[in-house]
Design a protein around this motif. Structure first.
Motif, PDB file in Angstrom:
ATOM      1  N   ASN A  25      18.388 -20.116  10.970  1.00  0.00           N
ATOM      2  CA  ASN A  25      18.018 -18.822  10.397  1.00  0.00           C
ATOM      3  C   ASN A  25      16.517 -18.539  10.472  1.00  0.00           C
ATOM      4  OD1 ASN A  25      19.538 -16.617   9.451  1.00  0.00           O
ATOM      5  ND2 ASN A  25      18.671 -16.850   7.403  1.00  0.00           N
ATOM      6  N   TYR A  26      15.847 -19.092  11.461  1.00  0.00           N
ATOM      7  CA  TYR A  26      14.401 -18.882  11.618  1.00  0.00           C
ATOM      8  C   TYR A  26      14.100 -18.465  13.066  1.00  0.00           C
ATOM      9  CZ  TYR A  26       9.474 -19.399  10.657  1.00  0.00           C
ATOM     10  OH  TYR A  26       8.142 -19.138  10.466  1.00  0.00           O
ATOM     11  N   HIS A  52       9.461 -13.431   8.509  1.00  0.00           N
ATOM     12  CA  HIS A  52       9.576 -14.629   7.658  1.00  0.00           C
ATOM     13  C   HIS A  52       8.419 -14.754   6.662  1.00  0.00           C
ATOM     14  CE1 HIS A  52      13.053 -16.185   9.722  1.00  0.00           C
ATOM     15  NE2 HIS A  52      12.469 -15.952  10.886  1.00  0.00           N
ATOM     16  N   ASN A  53       7.676 -13.675   6.494  1.00  0.00           N
ATOM     17  CA  ASN A  53       6.526 -13.780   5.599  1.00  0.00           C
ATOM     18  C   ASN A  53       6.968 -14.058   4.164  1.00  0.00           C
ATOM     19  OD1 ASN A  53       4.260 -12.661   3.792  1.00  0.00           O
ATOM     20  ND2 ASN A  53       3.373 -12.930   5.821  1.00  0.00           N
ATOM     21  N   ILE A 429      10.804  -3.619   2.471  1.00  0.00           N
ATOM     22  CA  ILE A 429      10.869  -5.061   2.741  1.00  0.00           C
ATOM     23  C   ILE A 429       9.687  -5.799   2.108  1.00  0.00           C
ATOM     24  CG2 ILE A 429      12.235  -4.758   4.840  1.00  0.00           C
ATOM     25  CD1 ILE A 429       9.707  -5.104   6.487  1.00  0.00           C
ATOM     26  N   PHE A 430       8.648  -5.029   1.723  1.00  0.00           N
ATOM     27  CA  PHE A 430       7.477  -5.625   1.055  1.00  0.00           C
ATOM     28  C   PHE A 430       7.129  -4.850  -0.215  1.00  0.00           C
ATOM     29  CE2 PHE A 430       6.569  -7.085   5.468  1.00  0.00           C
ATOM     30  CZ  PHE A 430       6.458  -8.437   5.200  1.00  0.00           C
ATOM     31  N   MET A 431       6.350  -5.478  -1.073  1.00  0.00           N
ATOM     32  CA  MET A 431       5.816  -4.798  -2.253  1.00  0.00           C
ATOM     33  C   MET A 431       4.653  -3.920  -1.778  1.00  0.00           C
ATOM     34  SD  MET A 431       5.791  -4.101  -5.384  1.00  0.00           S
ATOM     35  CE  MET A 431       6.834  -5.107  -6.355  1.00  0.00           C
ATOM     36  N   ILE A 590       3.731  -4.275   8.315  1.00  0.00           N
ATOM     37  CA  ILE A 590       4.323  -5.275   9.207  1.00  0.00           C
ATOM     38  C   ILE A 590       3.321  -5.814  10.237  1.00  0.00           C
ATOM     39  CG2 ILE A 590       6.706  -4.550   8.827  1.00  0.00           C
ATOM     40  CD1 ILE A 590       6.654  -3.040  11.465  1.00  0.00           C
ATOM     41  N   THR A 591       2.032  -5.540  10.002  1.00  0.00           N
ATOM     42  CA  THR A 591       1.008  -6.174  10.861  1.00  0.00           C
ATOM     43  C   THR A 591      -0.066  -6.904  10.060  1.00  0.00           C
ATOM     44  OG1 THR A 591      -0.069  -3.984  10.994  1.00  0.00           O
ATOM     45  CG2 THR A 591       1.230  -4.680  12.893  1.00  0.00           C
ATOM     46  N   ARG A 592      -0.246  -6.504   8.792  1.00  0.00           N
ATOM     47  CA  ARG A 592      -1.407  -7.058   8.065  1.00  0.00           C
ATOM     48  C   ARG A 592      -1.274  -8.551   7.764  1.00  0.00           C
ATOM     49  NH1 ARG A 592      -0.368  -4.056   2.195  1.00  0.00           N
ATOM     50  NH2 ARG A 592      -0.360  -2.172   3.473  1.00  0.00           N
ATOM     51  N   PHE A 593      -0.027  -9.075   7.757  1.00  0.00           N
ATOM     52  CA  PHE A 593       0.146 -10.512   7.495  1.00  0.00           C
ATOM     53  C   PHE A 593       0.274 -11.323   8.787  1.00  0.00           C
ATOM     54  CE2 PHE A 593       2.464  -8.475   3.820  1.00  0.00           C
ATOM     55  CZ  PHE A 593       1.394  -8.600   2.935  1.00  0.00           C
TER      56      PHE A 593
END
Ligand SMILES: Nc1nc2c(c(=O)[nH]1)N[C@H]1C(S)=C(S)[C@@H](COP(=O)(O)OP(=O)(O)OC[C@H]3O[C@@H](n4cnc5c(=O)[nH]c(N)nc54)[C@H](O)[C@@H]3O)O[C@H]1N2
Ligand SMILES: Nc1nc2c(c(=O)[nH]1)N[C@H]1C(S)=C(S)[C@@H](COP(=O)(O)OP(=O)(O)OC[C@H]3O[C@@H](n4cnc5c(=O)[nH]c(N)nc54)[C@H](O)[C@@H]3O)O[C@H]1N2
Ligand code: SF4
Ligand SMILES: [Mo]
Length: 691
Positions: A25-26, A52-53, A429-431, A590-593
């Motif tokens: 699952n990765y 997967h962040n 998907i993110f806060m 979806i790019t900052r991390f």
């Protein structure tokens, strides 16, 4: 166990196919699909870093004073169902606004708009298309009768001339730039670029029309003027396939190349050269982007472009056509499938009685809202309307797959609305910056955990396959909406068990999709809609015999120049343009991390011409304060000749010092799209007295 899954890139609308190699699952590896263009850009190769962040939302959250606490899906959905019902009963369905999303699959958009229209009973649903290509949609609907690209991506490399207006393909659709535009260039085809900035495609152009921001109508009308005066029009095409030519001819008379030069700063000679090349070369594909649409005259800008291609017959044949290049992976789906306040699935107007009847029957409901809803750029500020002011006050917002707390113009106003709204649900998907204001936050899952379909920027429908199972308790958006529909007492409207059940209903709802099945889309196969039946191969080239307007003809729409909402003056001497950076994507969630991307562009910056920089004693890398009538930010100076003197550029992706604190929320009256591309500002070097 190692598994390989073929799916579609979650970033831009170019829809590159990618193979995700997974183990336990990765996502271990991302590779291009070994058929077709075999292309992936750096963002795509690094998708695992956002999927997967550890910051991914994995549980529903409810507000507990100033923090959030985890809760069960059942509890979160109960709260939402009861609050939405309560607000609907007390203030009416039109007191709630719904946003989302260019990241949804077609199936998710379909179920979302069905929920809003049937269970809630409002047309207050809008998507990111509002602040993106809706001006193109409006202009195309009035002239052509449909709003998609007329040609395919592949034809770009085989046309004779690519006309590029307000569009930066290397940064925004790398596949189109490296695989189509550069190939065309290598084959000896011509390129004309109209942009205030010297972008990479401007550098390889045969003619570069470096206009002052907001002056496209004078230049395009002047090109029409030259084409008509020099009798370079396609008379047969105009006679057989269009209407309104005489009105257009009269309207462009005053737009001489010299008149356009005065307003735009582009020399009359260059405008004449561009007009002659455009009209005589034979085949032109016209590509345009946000530099055309994000203006208070965005719809009219696009009409000026359409007029040119109609005058010269550059539509309805192979290797010619119009290309409003859609930005997000499925923003074409978001508008075509009906996440818009005036549009039912399949670009049918909500006010059209036939469409009303059709959808009532299909959904087995007695009534549907008949009035056009509000746009996001209207309902967000309407949260702040005074009680009893006569304005439709908004009490609740449901925001899915959008981040208006960074993406909308004039953020001080928007953030106040998000803060004050009675009830806010965010499904992401993110806060995100928006989720931080929410009462309930729902964890959705990413493209890598989903099945369904996207519509590529050139109308090709492609299939997603889930490479991994949803992380934590996150769920695909369609399941969340289905569960909420059931909670609100409408299980009968949402009988779907899988994505494909929804797709089968879409095939019934939209004749242009009827022939597309999941089976036909396997192995990376893409089908261009319209595709009316199962034996139909799809339609690469549109409008070969008639246009989908009542007369069957395309309409010339004369348009006139209007200055921008804000022009520079003594106090605010610079024109600020905003747009994109190659290494970040929209509000950068979806790019900052992603370390690779973050290392390349780590912070918000301001492009400024060396002459202006020298005047303010600004050196490359200095901190510069940027101030408009609405807000201020501090950006890092990037001194470059890519911008002209008096004009500066900043990308809008960053959560620290977001440029949208500064931008203007003046709207185009026809599309209600903000003028992101023009803001009057002043600048100051930090720690300096020179202002
Ligand atoms: N890397 C990356 N790729 C993306 C995105 C991203 O955020 N990052 N976002 C996606 C999305 S949602 C979209 S909509 C597309 C957008 O793709 P584009 O439309 O290419 O994006 P922008 O950079 O906003 O603007 C394009 C160009 O308009 C020019 N411009 C500014 N003002 C004017 C003007 O007054 N007149 C004219 N003619 N031009 C002007 C700018 O200089 C810029 O070169 O990109 C998609 N792809
Ligand atoms: N100044 C300035 N501002 C601009 C622009 C500009 O040129 N200048 N351009 C405008 C344009 S063209 C656009 S399109 C908008 C974009 O504005 P938005 O659509 O608000 O920005 P995104 O960052 O694309 O937001 C997508 C959100 O969806 C989430 N997400 C990703 N995948 C999924 C999923 O599968 N499900 C769910 N539920 N959520 C998901 C992401 O985390 C993110 O929060 O910005 C506009 N703002
Ligand atoms: S060009 Fe667009 S679709 Fe293709 S890999 Fe890059 S971001 Fe993804
Ligand atoms: Mo966009």
């Amino acid at each position: 166990m190692t598994k390989e899954t073929l799916t579609v890139c979650p970033y831009c609308g170019a829809g590159c196919l990618m193979v995700l190699t997974t183990e336990n699952n990765y996502i271990k590896k991302v590779s291009p699909f070994m058929k077709g263009d075999k292309f992936l850009c750096p963002k795509a190769v690094k998708v695992a870093d956002f999927v997967h962040n550890p910051k991914r939302l994995t549980k529903p959250l409810v507000r507990d004073n100033n923090t959030f606490k985890e809760t069960t899906w059942d509890n979160a959905l109960n709260i939402i169902a009861s609050r939405l019902s309560e607000i609907k009963d007390k203030h009416g369905p039109d007191s709630i606004g719904f946003m989302g999303s260019g990241c949804f699959t077609n199936e998710e958009i379909y179920i979302y708009q069905k929920f809003v229209r049937t269970v809630i009973g409002t047309n207050n649903i809008d998507s990111c298309a509002r602040i993106c290509h809706i001006p193109s949609l409006k202009a195309l609907m009035r002239s052509i009768g449909s709003a998609t690209m007329s040609n395919t991506m592949d034809e770009i490399e085989d046309t004779k001339l690519i006309f590029i207006a307000g569009y930066n393909p290397e940064v925004c659709h790398p596949r189109l730039y490296f695989k189509k535009i550069k190939t065309a260039k290598n084959k000896g085809h011509k390129i004309i670029v109209m942009d205030p900035r010297m972008t990479s495609v401007a550098k390889i152009a045969d003619i570069f029309l470096q206009i002052r921001p907001g002056t496209e109508i004078p230049v395009l009308n002047a090109m029409a003027n030259v084409i008509i005066k020099e009798n370079l029009i396609d008379e047969r095409f105009i006679n057989n396939r269009t209407e309104g030519y005489e009105e257009l001819k009269t309207s462009v008379e005053k737009y001489t190349p010299e008149f356009a030069e005065n307003i735009s700063g582009v020399s009359a000679k260059l405008i004449i050269d561009a007009a002659r090349l455009y009209a005589t070369i034979g085949n032109v594909v016209t590509l345009w982007g946000m530099g055309m649409t994000q203006h208070i005259c965005g719809v009219d800008n696009v009409s000026a472009l359409i007029n040119l291609l109609l005058l010269t017959g550059n539509i309805g044949r192979v290797n010619t056509g119009l290309s409003p290049v859609r930005g997000q992976n499925n923003v074409q789906g978001a508008s075509f499938i009906g996440a818009l306040p005036d549009i039912f699935p399949g670009y049918k107007y909500v006010t059209d009685p036939d469409a009303q009847e059709k959808f009532k029957k299909l959904w087995a409901v007695e009534s549907l809202p008949t009035k056009e809803g509000l746009t996001s750029t209207e309902f967000l500020p309407n949260v702040l309307a005074e009680e009893g002011s006569g304005i439709n006050k908004i009490r609740a917002l449901y925001i899915a797959g959008e981040n208006p707390a960074l993406s909308q113009a004039n953020l001080n106003l928007i953030r106040r609305a998000l803060m004050e709204v009675d009830f806010l649900v965010v499904q992401d998907i993110f806060m995100t910056e928006t989720a931080k204001f929410a009462d309930v936050v729902l964890p959705a899952c990413t493209f890598a955990e989903k099945a369904g379909t996207y519509i590529r920027l050139d109308r090709a429908v492609q299939l997603l396959n889930p490479a991994i199972s949803p992380l934590g308790e996150s769920l695909p958006d369609w399941k969340i909406i289905k569960m909420l529909g059931h909670k609100m007492g409408h299980a009968n409207l949402f009988p779907y068990n899988t994505e494909s059940d929804i797709w089968e209903e879409i095939r019934k709802a939209i004749p242009d999709m009827a022939g597309i099945t999941y089976e036909r889309l396997t192995d990376g196969n893409a089908i261009h809609m319209p595709c009316p039946d199962i034996c139909h191969p799809g339609t690469p080239v549109k409008y070969t015999d008639k246009f989908p307007r009542p007369s069957g003809r395309a309409l010339f729409v004369p348009v006139n120049y209007r200055p921008p909402a804000e022009t520079p003056n003594e106090e605010y001497p610079f024109t600020l343009i905003t747009g994109r950076d190659a290494y970040h994507y929209n509000t950068s969630t979806i790019t900052r991390f992603v370390p690779y991307l973050k290392q390349r562009t780590d912070r918000a910056y301001l492009q400024i011409h060396p002459k202006d920089a020298a005047r303010y004693e600004i050196l490359d890398g200095d901190d510069v304060e940027v101030v408009s009538r609405r807000g201020k930010v501090v950006l890092r100076a990037s001194v470059t000749e890519e911008v002209m003197p008096g004009v500066v550029f900043a990308p809008f992706h960053f959560c620290e010092d977001p440029i949208n604190l500064v931008t203007n929320n003046a709207l185009d009256p026809l599309s209600k799209t903000p003028e992101y591309k023009i803001t009057a500002i002043k600048i100051r070097k930090i720690d300096s007295d020179i202002t």
